[in-house]
Design a protein around this motif. Structure first.
Motif, PDB file in Angstrom:
ATOM      1  N   GLU A  95     -27.534  10.949 -22.363  1.00 32.86           N
ATOM      2  CA  GLU A  95     -27.926  10.812 -23.768  1.00 32.86           C
ATOM      3  C   GLU A  95     -26.766  10.332 -24.625  1.00 32.86           C
ATOM      4  N   GLU A  96     -25.555  10.838 -24.360  1.00 31.87           N
ATOM      5  CA  GLU A  96     -24.386  10.382 -25.111  1.00 31.87           C
ATOM      6  C   GLU A  96     -24.059   8.931 -24.792  1.00 31.87           C
ATOM      7  N   ASN A  97     -24.242   8.525 -23.547  1.00 28.42           N
ATOM      8  CA  ASN A  97     -24.008   7.123 -23.183  1.00 28.42           C
ATOM      9  C   ASN A  97     -24.934   6.206 -23.965  1.00 28.42           C
ATOM     10  N   GLN A  98     -26.201   6.586 -24.037  1.00 27.39           N
ATOM     11  CA  GLN A  98     -27.181   5.787 -24.755  1.00 27.39           C
ATOM     12  C   GLN A  98     -26.836   5.703 -26.236  1.00 27.39           C
ATOM     13  N   LYS A  99     -26.361   6.792 -26.804  1.00 23.04           N
ATOM     14  CA  LYS A  99     -26.008   6.823 -28.222  1.00 23.04           C
ATOM     15  C   LYS A  99     -24.821   5.901 -28.509  1.00 23.04           C
ATOM     16  N   ARG A 100     -23.823   5.908 -27.613  1.00 18.80           N
ATOM     17  CA  ARG A 100     -22.652   5.044 -27.798  1.00 18.80           C
ATOM     18  C   ARG A 100     -23.034   3.568 -27.741  1.00 18.80           C
ATOM     19  N   CYS A 101     -23.938   3.227 -26.837  1.00 16.85           N
ATOM     20  CA  CYS A 101     -24.361   1.828 -26.689  1.00 16.85           C
ATOM     21  C   CYS A 101     -25.077   1.321 -27.934  1.00 16.85           C
ATOM     22  N   SER A 102     -25.695   2.225 -28.688  1.00 19.53           N
ATOM     23  CA  SER A 102     -26.473   1.812 -29.856  1.00 19.53           C
ATOM     24  C   SER A 102     -25.656   1.777 -31.138  1.00 19.53           C
ATOM     25  N   LEU A 103     -24.369   2.179 -31.072  1.00 13.31           N
ATOM     26  CA  LEU A 103     -23.542   2.173 -32.275  1.00 13.31           C
ATOM     27  C   LEU A 103     -23.276   0.747 -32.732  1.00 13.31           C
ATOM     28  N   PRO A 104     -23.253   0.473 -34.057  1.00 11.09           N
ATOM     29  CA  PRO A 104     -22.977  -0.867 -34.557  1.00 11.09           C
ATOM     30  C   PRO A 104     -21.521  -1.247 -34.377  1.00 11.09           C
ATOM     31  N   SER A 105     -21.265  -2.541 -34.378  1.00 10.87           N
ATOM     32  CA  SER A 105     -19.901  -3.043 -34.243  1.00 10.87           C
ATOM     33  C   SER A 105     -19.092  -2.674 -35.473  1.00 10.87           C
ATOM     34  N   LEU A 106     -17.804  -2.279 -35.244  1.00 12.33           N
ATOM     35  CA  LEU A 106     -16.936  -1.871 -36.345  1.00 12.33           C
ATOM     36  C   LEU A 106     -15.946  -2.951 -36.747  1.00 12.33           C
ATOM     37  N   VAL A 107     -15.845  -4.002 -35.974  1.00 12.57           N
ATOM     38  CA  VAL A 107     -14.827  -5.010 -36.202  1.00 12.57           C
ATOM     39  C   VAL A 107     -15.470  -6.371 -36.407  1.00 12.57           C
ATOM     40  N   THR A 108     -14.962  -7.128 -37.366  1.00 13.93           N
ATOM     41  CA  THR A 108     -15.455  -8.477 -37.612  1.00 13.93           C
ATOM     42  C   THR A 108     -14.479  -9.479 -37.024  1.00 13.93           C
ATOM     43  N   TYR A 109     -14.997 -10.490 -36.313  1.00 13.94           N
ATOM     44  CA  TYR A 109     -14.158 -11.497 -35.664  1.00 13.94           C
ATOM     45  C   TYR A 109     -14.546 -12.878 -36.153  1.00 13.94           C
ATOM     46  N   SER A 110     -13.587 -13.785 -36.033  1.00 12.74           N
ATOM     47  CA  SER A 110     -13.841 -15.152 -36.478  1.00 12.74           C
ATOM     48  C   SER A 110     -14.266 -16.050 -35.344  1.00 12.74           C
ATOM     49  N   HIS A 111     -14.373 -15.493 -34.104  1.00 11.76           N
ATOM     50  CA  HIS A 111     -14.761 -16.314 -32.955  1.00 11.76           C
ATOM     51  C   HIS A 111     -16.146 -16.896 -33.178  1.00 11.76           C
ATOM     52  N   LYS A 112     -16.356 -18.133 -32.736  1.00 15.63           N
ATOM     53  CA  LYS A 112     -17.676 -18.740 -32.827  1.00 15.63           C
ATOM     54  C   LYS A 112     -18.618 -18.072 -31.843  1.00 15.63           C
ATOM     55  N   PRO A 113     -19.859 -17.823 -32.248  1.00 14.52           N
ATOM     56  CA  PRO A 113     -20.802 -17.191 -31.329  1.00 14.52           C
ATOM     57  C   PRO A 113     -21.084 -18.077 -30.138  1.00 14.52           C
ATOM     58  N   LYS A 114     -21.218 -17.456 -28.968  1.00 16.57           N
ATOM     59  CA  LYS A 114     -21.514 -18.204 -27.745  1.00 16.57           C
ATOM     60  C   LYS A 114     -23.000 -18.145 -27.451  1.00 16.57           C
ATOM     61  N   LYS A 115     -23.462 -19.122 -26.692  1.00 17.03           N
ATOM     62  CA  LYS A 115     -24.862 -19.143 -26.288  1.00 17.03           C
ATOM     63  C   LYS A 115     -25.184 -17.896 -25.481  1.00 17.03           C
ATOM     64  N   LYS A 116     -26.289 -17.276 -25.784  1.00 21.46           N
ATOM     65  CA  LYS A 116     -26.684 -16.050 -25.110  1.00 21.46           C
ATOM     66  C   LYS A 116     -26.975 -16.316 -23.638  1.00 21.46           C
ATOM     67  N   VAL A 117     -26.427 -15.479 -22.782  1.00 25.47           N
ATOM     68  CA  VAL A 117     -26.659 -15.587 -21.345  1.00 25.47           C
ATOM     69  C   VAL A 117     -27.408 -14.337 -20.900  1.00 25.47           C
ATOM     70  N   GLU A 118     -28.545 -14.513 -20.260  1.00 27.02           N
ATOM     71  CA  GLU A 118     -29.372 -13.373 -19.882  1.00 27.02           C
ATOM     72  C   GLU A 118     -28.837 -12.649 -18.656  1.00 27.02           C
ATOM     73  N   ASN A 119     -28.260 -13.408 -17.717  1.00 33.07           N
ATOM     74  CA  ASN A 119     -27.797 -12.807 -16.461  1.00 33.07           C
ATOM     75  C   ASN A 119     -26.356 -12.358 -16.574  1.00 33.07           C
ATOM     76  N   PHE A 120     -26.016 -11.294 -15.878  1.00 35.46           N
ATOM     77  CA  PHE A 120     -24.635 -10.863 -15.730  1.00 35.46           C
ATOM     78  C   PHE A 120     -24.021 -11.591 -14.532  1.00 35.46           C
ATOM     79  N   PHE A 121     -22.701 -11.767 -14.585  1.00 40.32           N
ATOM     80  CA  PHE A 121     -21.992 -12.311 -13.426  1.00 40.32           C
ATOM     81  C   PHE A 121     -20.891 -11.332 -13.059  1.00 40.32           C
TER      82      PHE A 121
END
Length: 318
Positions: A291-317
């Motif tokens: 339950e704690e793992n699931q809660k951590r995964c759902s937390l919003p991002s705390l840091v803002t970055y200037s990196h350009k967004p990358k194309k979404k990839v569905e598969n993991f490598f």
């Protein structure tokens, strides 16, 4: 006067998992920027493999995305024939992943010791790997069997390179046919692809005597059973840790978190941004607290970055 003895500080095993929860034992392996050693949980007394990765080397080798992806996908895997993630955490210097401990050593160690494996051994391990990959594919995780210095060279190897088999040691015709079937360039004809392809793989003559129904239960007699009294790891890893390591692994208290600047942003130097990315994305994992793992995964991002967004990839490598 009496002797003064160093006494280990008490550990709160109910707190968030950290390195102090484990007893550090022998070193058993290393990679480009990570090392592996045996550890024992102080509460359960269970042995695990600890993989630890130096943050500075990780950033220097531009491997942050790979490490974060590995940590992320391992959380979604639980299979008997795969080394499963049990805990993940970090300190100021290292990223830590606690994994199932396999005492048999790795394939390279056994090949260095014996030269080559008997074909019946290879059949058994090939069946286990096929089952494991089939499980990973069901989770939309894929593994890439090719390496090259550039994407262009990689593409050329995959599309055009021929497969040559050595004359010695001799390999059966069924084994050669099985390997060629695995390397078929037309994915629609490649053995093992999809559920129908995996059924065809299980029926191949080279693997026809495999006990597929109970393979993943580990009740099938394996060709090699590790002897707990005999080391199946290269002893030089432990010697290097003792004699050559400038900064040997030990429990260290974490520094207090940095405060954001007046505009709500964290400092923007490249290294500090990269370390903050690891801080945020390489989150704590404890398999005993789903339950704690699931809660951590759902937390919003705390840091803002200037990196350009990358194309979404569905598969993991990995």
């Amino acid at each position: 006067m009496g002797n003064v003895c160093c006494k280990e500080e008490p550990v709160d095993l109910l707190s968030e998992v950290e390195l102090s929860h484990f007893v550090l034992l022998r070193s058993v392996g290393k990679g480009a920027f990570g090392k592996v050693r045996v550890v024992q949980h102080k509460g359960t007394k269970k042995l695990y493999a600890l993989k630890y990765i130096n943050k500075d080397k990780c950033i220097q080798m531009k491997a942050m995305e790979n490490i974060i992806s590995e940590r992320r996908l391992l959380e979604h895997i639980n299979y008997n024939l795969i080394v499963n993630l049990r805990y993940a955490f970090q300190d100021d210097e290292n990223l830590f992943m606690i994994l199932d401990l396999m005492l048999g050593g790795d394939l390279r160690f056994h090949l260095d010791r014996s030269g080559h494996l008997p074909e019946k051994y290879v059949q058994f391990y090939a069946a286990e790997i096929a089952s494991s990959l089939n499980y990973l594919h069901s989770k939309n995780i894929i593994h890439r069997p090719f390496r090259a210095k550039s994407n262009e060279e990689l593409q050329r190897m995959i599309i055009h390179d021929t497969v040559d088999f050595p004359k010695e040691p001799k390999v059966s015709s069924d084994a050669i046919h099985f390997i060629r079937e695995l390397l078929t360039r037309d994915i629609d004809k490649r053995i093992g692809v999809g559920e129908l392809g995996f059924k065809r793989l299980k029926k191949h003559p080279w693997l026809q005597h495999t006990c597929w129904d109970i393979l993943s239960s580990k009740t099938v007699g394996a060709p090699f059973i590790p002897d707990e009294k005999r080391s199946n790891f290269d002893p030089t890893h432990e010697l290097e840790e003792v004699l050559l390591e400038d900064n040997p692994l030990k429990v260290k208290k974490r520094s207090p978190p940095r405060e954001p600047s007046t505009d709500g942003m964290y400092p923007t130097t490249a290294i500090m941004k990269d370390k903050q990315l690891l801080e945020e994305k390489f989150i704590i994992y404890d398999y005993t607290k789903p339950e704690e793992n699931q809660k951590r995964c759902s937390l919003p991002s705390l840091v803002t970055y200037s990196h350009k967004p990358k194309k979404k990839v569905e598969n993991f490598f990995f």
